[in-house]
Design a protein around this motif. Structure first.
Motif, PDB file in Angstrom:
ATOM      1  N   VAL A 157      70.197  93.534 113.068  1.00 39.76           N
ATOM      2  CA  VAL A 157      70.888  92.245 113.092  1.00 39.76           C
ATOM      3  C   VAL A 157      72.155  92.329 113.929  1.00 39.76           C
ATOM      4  CG1 VAL A 157      72.163  90.611 111.643  1.00 39.76           C
ATOM      5  CG2 VAL A 157      69.925  91.408 110.919  1.00 39.76           C
ATOM      6  N   LEU A 158      72.886  93.431 113.800  1.00 37.29           N
ATOM      7  CA  LEU A 158      74.162  93.567 114.506  1.00 37.29           C
ATOM      8  C   LEU A 158      74.009  94.066 115.936  1.00 37.29           C
ATOM      9  CD1 LEU A 158      76.351  95.096 111.671  1.00 37.29           C
ATOM     10  CD2 LEU A 158      76.350  92.743 112.489  1.00 37.29           C
ATOM     11  N   ASP A 218      80.812  91.804 118.491  1.00 36.82           N
ATOM     12  CA  ASP A 218      82.040  91.253 117.929  1.00 36.82           C
ATOM     13  C   ASP A 218      81.993  91.228 116.401  1.00 36.82           C
ATOM     14  OD1 ASP A 218      79.974  89.417 118.247  1.00 36.82           O
ATOM     15  OD2 ASP A 218      81.334  87.693 118.207  1.00 36.82           O
ATOM     16  N   ILE A 219      80.829  90.892 115.838  1.00 37.37           N
ATOM     17  CA  ILE A 219      80.682  90.893 114.384  1.00 37.37           C
ATOM     18  C   ILE A 219      80.727  92.324 113.851  1.00 37.37           C
ATOM     19  CG2 ILE A 219      79.127  90.330 112.480  1.00 37.37           C
ATOM     20  CD1 ILE A 219      78.112  87.987 114.146  1.00 37.37           C
ATOM     21  N   GLU A 220      80.119  93.246 114.578  1.00 42.43           N
ATOM     22  CA  GLU A 220      80.134  94.654 114.169  1.00 42.43           C
ATOM     23  C   GLU A 220      81.562  95.201 114.164  1.00 42.43           C
ATOM     24  OE1 GLU A 220      77.678  98.743 115.101  1.00 42.43           O
ATOM     25  OE2 GLU A 220      77.573  97.081 116.521  1.00 42.43           O
ATOM     26  N   LYS A 221      82.344  94.833 115.178  1.00 45.42           N
ATOM     27  CA  LYS A 221      83.733  95.280 115.253  1.00 45.42           C
ATOM     28  C   LYS A 221      84.550  94.693 114.102  1.00 45.42           C
ATOM     29  CE  LYS A 221      87.694  95.533 118.311  1.00 45.42           C
ATOM     30  NZ  LYS A 221      88.257  95.167 119.609  1.00 45.42           N
ATOM     31  N   GLN A 222      84.305  93.413 113.783  1.00 42.48           N
ATOM     32  CA  GLN A 222      85.017  92.774 112.672  1.00 42.48           C
ATOM     33  C   GLN A 222      84.664  93.435 111.340  1.00 42.48           C
ATOM     34  OE1 GLN A 222      87.380  90.527 112.848  1.00 42.48           O
ATOM     35  NE2 GLN A 222      87.617  90.414 110.639  1.00 42.48           N
ATOM     36  N   MET A 223      83.398  93.786 111.150  1.00 39.11           N
ATOM     37  CA  MET A 223      82.996  94.464 109.923  1.00 39.11           C
ATOM     38  C   MET A 223      83.633  95.848 109.812  1.00 39.11           C
ATOM     39  SD  MET A 223      79.003  93.371 109.543  1.00 39.11           S
ATOM     40  CE  MET A 223      78.714  94.523 108.234  1.00 39.11           C
ATOM     41  N   GLU A 224      83.752  96.538 110.930  1.00 38.87           N
ATOM     42  CA  GLU A 224      84.390  97.862 110.942  1.00 38.87           C
ATOM     43  C   GLU A 224      85.869  97.751 110.594  1.00 38.87           C
ATOM     44  OE1 GLU A 224      84.442 101.933 111.159  1.00 38.87           O
ATOM     45  OE2 GLU A 224      82.691 100.628 111.291  1.00 38.87           O
ATOM     46  N   ILE A 225      86.526  96.720 111.107  1.00 38.43           N
ATOM     47  CA  ILE A 225      87.941  96.502 110.793  1.00 38.43           C
ATOM     48  C   ILE A 225      88.102  96.225 109.302  1.00 38.43           C
ATOM     49  CG2 ILE A 225      89.858  94.882 111.117  1.00 38.43           C
ATOM     50  CD1 ILE A 225      88.970  94.677 114.072  1.00 38.43           C
ATOM     51  N   GLU A 226      87.241  95.379 108.739  1.00 41.36           N
ATOM     52  CA  GLU A 226      87.328  95.072 107.312  1.00 41.36           C
ATOM     53  C   GLU A 226      87.041  96.296 106.451  1.00 41.36           C
ATOM     54  OE1 GLU A 226      84.909  91.736 106.323  1.00 41.36           O
ATOM     55  OE2 GLU A 226      85.944  90.419 107.745  1.00 41.36           O
ATOM     56  N   ARG A 227      86.127  97.142 106.888  1.00 42.78           N
ATOM     57  CA  ARG A 227      85.792  98.353 106.134  1.00 42.78           C
ATOM     58  C   ARG A 227      86.959  99.326 106.092  1.00 42.78           C
ATOM     59  NH1 ARG A 227      80.311 100.349 108.054  1.00 42.78           N
ATOM     60  NH2 ARG A 227      81.005  98.653 109.216  1.00 42.78           N
ATOM     61  N   ASP A 259      90.193  98.434 106.473  1.00 45.51           N
ATOM     62  CA  ASP A 259      91.423  97.736 106.113  1.00 45.51           C
ATOM     63  C   ASP A 259      92.053  98.374 104.873  1.00 45.51           C
ATOM     64  OD1 ASP A 259      93.430  95.795 106.041  1.00 45.51           O
ATOM     65  OD2 ASP A 259      92.228  94.453 104.789  1.00 45.51           O
ATOM     66  N   GLU A 260      93.356  98.638 104.932  1.00 47.56           N
ATOM     67  CA  GLU A 260      94.047  99.303 103.827  1.00 47.56           C
ATOM     68  C   GLU A 260      94.007  98.477 102.550  1.00 47.56           C
ATOM     69  OE1 GLU A 260      97.992 100.327 105.010  1.00 47.56           O
ATOM     70  OE2 GLU A 260      97.309 101.518 106.697  1.00 47.56           O
ATOM     71  N   ARG A 261      94.071  97.177 102.669  1.00 42.44           N
ATOM     72  CA  ARG A 261      94.039  96.313 101.496  1.00 42.44           C
ATOM     73  C   ARG A 261      92.687  96.430 100.797  1.00 42.44           C
ATOM     74  NH1 ARG A 261      92.270  91.086 100.562  1.00 42.44           N
ATOM     75  NH2 ARG A 261      93.315  90.049  98.838  1.00 42.44           N
ATOM     76  N   ASN A 262      91.606  96.392 101.563  1.00 42.08           N
ATOM     77  CA  ASN A 262      90.271  96.516 100.967  1.00 42.08           C
ATOM     78  C   ASN A 262      90.068  97.885 100.332  1.00 42.08           C
ATOM     79  OD1 ASN A 262      89.594  93.939 101.736  1.00 42.08           O
ATOM     80  ND2 ASN A 262      88.580  94.581 103.621  1.00 42.08           N
ATOM     81  N   ILE A 263      90.601  98.909 100.951  1.00 38.73           N
ATOM     82  CA  ILE A 263      90.498 100.261 100.391  1.00 38.73           C
ATOM     83  C   ILE A 263      91.280 100.347  99.080  1.00 38.73           C
ATOM     84  CG2 ILE A 263      91.114 102.684 100.761  1.00 38.73           C
ATOM     85  CD1 ILE A 263      90.494 102.222 103.744  1.00 38.73           C
TER      86      ILE A 263
END
Length: 143
Positions: A62-63, A68-77, A79-83
């Motif tokens: 899918v990716l 661009d979506i793959e890069k956004q998902m990597e950033i969210e993964r 992200d210090e807040r999400n961690i």
């Protein structure tokens, strides 16, 4: 490329374990000892492994055309807040698990389930407590 190859291997291994488990369930007439549970363990592990492999394959397909979506998902993964949220939820689950396992061991002992299941549960409980204590001491020394 290596990630996709590993996903194919996981998918094939999951199907193999699932098939082996189903074959053993059907063909073993009078299971004794380990063979009572082994086919079902194979089915469970096979289903989980197959699901993990197929999930990775589908997500990569899918990716593939959308970097661009793959890069956004990597950033969210990363992200210090999400961690921090993930670590905090794991800590809450660990705290709850301590009380749930304690209550379960007590109820098993009061129901006179047997010594072996209670000892297995108690050893798993103590292993988890020891693991948590080890990392608590380790992180206290680091910080």
């Amino acid at each position: 490329m290596k990630k996709i190859f590993n996903s194919y291997i996981l998918t094939a291994l999951g199907l193999l374990l699932l098939g082996t488990g189903l074959y053993l369930i059907k063909k073993v007439d009078d299971p004794q000892g380990v063979m009572l549970a082994l086919p079902y363990v194979f089915v469970g592990i096979g289903c989980g492994t197959f699901g993990q492999g197929m999930g990775n394959l589908i997500s990569s397909k899918v990716l593939k055309g959308h970097p661009d979506i793959e890069k956004q998902m990597e950033i969210e993964r990363k992200d210090e807040r999400n961690i921090a949220i993930s670590n905090r939820s794991k800590a809450k689950a660990y705290d709850l698990m301590i009380f749930v396992f304690g209550a379960l061991m007590l109820s098993f002992a009061l129901m006179d389930i047997g010594l072996v299941p209670i000892l297995l549960l108690a050893s798993a409980y103590l292993f988890v407590i020891g693991y948590g204590t080890y990392y608590r001491v380790k992180y206290d020394k680091e910080m």
